[in-house]
Design an enzyme around this catalytic site. Sequence first.
Site, mmCIF file in Angstrom:
data_model
loop_
_atom_site.group_PDB
_atom_site.id
_atom_site.type_symbol
_atom_site.label_atom_id
_atom_site.label_comp_id
_atom_site.label_asym_id
_atom_site.label_seq_id
_atom_site.Cartn_x
_atom_site.Cartn_y
_atom_site.Cartn_z
ATOM 1 N N CYS A 818 0.826 -1.210 0.000
ATOM 2 C CA CYS A 818 0.000 0.000 0.000
ATOM 3 C C CYS A 818 0.855 1.253 0.000
ATOM 4 C CB CYS A 818 -0.919 0.014 1.224
ATOM 5 S SG CYS A 818 -1.998 -1.425 1.337
ATOM 6 N N PHE A 819 2.041 1.141 0.609
ATOM 7 C CA PHE A 819 2.896 2.324 0.773
ATOM 8 C C PHE A 819 4.252 2.171 0.088
ATOM 9 C CE2 PHE A 819 0.246 1.684 4.580
ATOM 10 C CZ PHE A 819 -0.573 2.790 4.466
#
Length: 850
Positions: A818-819
């Site tokens: 996600c990051f």
Amino acid sequence: MEEDDSSTKTTGSTAEPRKPSSSSSSSSSNTSHNTAQNHLEPLAAVGTLPAANSRNNNVGSSSGSGAKTKTQATEEVQYLDEAMLKELTERCIREGSDAPLIRTLGAVFSSYRGLAASFQFCPAASSIEKMLARAPAGDLRNMKKEDLRSLEGDLDKDEDSKAPVESVPDVPDPAHTTVDVESLRSSMKALYAARPAVFGPINNALELLGKSLSRDLRVGLTSNDELESLVTVFVIAFETLLVGSADCLEGSFPRICAAVTRLPVWAQCRLVRIWAEHCKDSIHPLLQQLQQLITVSTLSMHSFRGIRIHDNKVVCNATKAMKLVYYANILAGELEPKHYRELDLRDTSLPSYLSLIPEDDDVRPADAEVRSRQKKVEDPFITELDVNPLDCRKPLVPYEEFYNELLCDVVEMDHDYLEYKSIASAVNGALSLIGTDPSTIFSFMQYAFILTPTTKTLALYYDSRIRMYSERRLSFLQQQQQLRQNSSALQAVNPYLNLKIRRDHIIDDALVELEIIAMSNPKDLKKQLVVEFTGEQGIDEGGVSKEFFQLIIEEIFNPDYGMFVTNEDSNTVWFNSISFENEAQFTLIGIVLGLAIYNNIILAVNFPMVVYRKLMGMKGSFLDLKDLNPVLFNSLKSLLDYTENDMEEVFMQTFKIGYRDVFGNLLEHELKPDGDKIFVTQDNKQDFVELYSDFMLNKSVEKQFNAFRRGFQMVTDESPLHLLFRPEEVELIVCGSKEFDFDELEQSTEYEGGFTAESQTIKDFWSIVHGLSMEVKRKLLQFTTGSDRVPVGGLSRLKLVVARNGPDSDRLPTSHTCFNVLLLPEYNSKEKLEERLLKAINYSKGFGML
């Protein structure tokens, strides 16, 4: 950075530009008003302003009396042509002074009436004089062959110009100009070569002219004849500025750009057509000069803190002027016939059982009205010129040369997006109540040709995020309203687009859930996507969605699924014309593609370019076959290229064609009634190729593609996608860049948890990565970011983070997709790091990615 027009005064709507100051004005004051009128009246017949409308045709008139000398007669000239300019230059050489030339140039180039009367096509009878004027030393024997051929062409033009206007009174040529462009260019180039110093006075005169024209156009010129003359003025002014570009860049050029942007749309389009027809050689140099002006002005803003690029009027006006060059570039390129345009691009009505979507009486009518108003907002140039950028197969100058990367680096796209929304609101009347003038608002999004795909993608990101937040806010307000009205009848309102998916039933679950959402409330598709895999822990902050799209795309485009077929020659996928799936299934696939763009997720799809052209509003044509089916394209091209008269015997091709379905069965289709009896000949081969291409790209998959596009538009209909992107740029934001530059990724990577670029583990990591094959590098991207695709703008846009995840251990590396965070233990050897890393990325699907 604002324009300073205060130095000129307006005396009515058609005020003459201010006269040149200093000696150039005073020394030409021997010309009487009547004599000046006599000079302009003969030229009125070939398209200049009538002398009767002139207030100050004489530049620096005087009431002085006495006999005029030969010198005074020369100074009376209020317009120029090639012969006059050559005579003036020769006189300056004889007298050893540029004063007569400077006075005349200052007088003509500072008067729009004088300039409009200059460099006109001369009658055929005087074309010999033109030839003599261009000939070295006045001797035609000294001219080069190419010059003579050029002049022969001029003679033909002169003969054409003698045709009576009455012959075509109702159908004027929109690209017609009375300016002899070739004569103008040769005159200016010869002048610059012989007397480069005189371009200083020309620059000053054009600067005064530009300021005066801006003032007059702002007040409003009511006469179409005067506006037509101004178009002539701008043709001459820009051609002149191209010759002396270095001297005029920061003087008259920005003033002329500012003035041309104040013309009404129809007059600007007249200039566009003239450039496209008569000034093709000037389009690229003019674009380069505009780019240079924008770049220089942008660089100069570094010393002004707190000022946005939108406040720089020079940049804004140059961008507006570049729009004229952009459309001229399109018209001068290779255009396709208009019948390839789709008539209704944004038909979002749903097929079959999806048409049962209920309408909310409280919300839907108003929403439909808003959408209807928004559809009507379009570029007025498209309507006036009757051309669409999509019509152009190959522009004269590549579109990429219109990008200005330095400008894109300083444009604040969040602010620019808000300006764009303000313009849209003003056009729809939302801001009229508070007195906002749309013409005072500027947004680079309306001039998307100057923005790089990376910058435009950022604008699309802001648009989607604002819509997501808006939907979330509306969901919250709706829930609060339900609580106030009747708490016992409370219905759950989800602020997100939630999809709960089983990995082993990903297609069935995804399509069923999207079908329910599309039937119940299509506006929920505009909400932020949140995916949950059944039985797996993890919160979707983007990484799970990336994996979901990758898995569903792999399944959907699998030939075994039967919705799409793969062409092995081009490695592209195409719609199965005999698919057993109904139209609604293709609609839902279109929704998936739209959701990927809306949620800023890159997909591994291999559509041919014709799919993106069709999504943007164009039908497929013969040239599109090259990407989809190169074998068929080459066969048809060989048929078109064949010139012998025995075509029927050689090709033995009728208007009945055969093609194979996904199962390898041979199917037949008649392109015309009784097509099996009509042989392809030299006379009808073009018709055959067009019908064949139309069938393969349009008619055979019409139901499937229309359903697919309908689903795509359900998600993207309100986004600025069509405004910002060309088809090839849409492919870029869907599929990502093809440039895998891992050196660029290394330069942009950040480190956390104790790691730095100098840590031994980090040095070993990059040494290993650079030695991997491209296939394994893709797997590394998949492991660390959730996608093996490169975002628009390159790998530096990934913003990869490598974080220390404890000391040496036997644990495998993990990642937060996600990051874009890679969690890496500090292994004690390079060999162990390589072994652990390769094992993690090769067995990572659904494991190790959080």
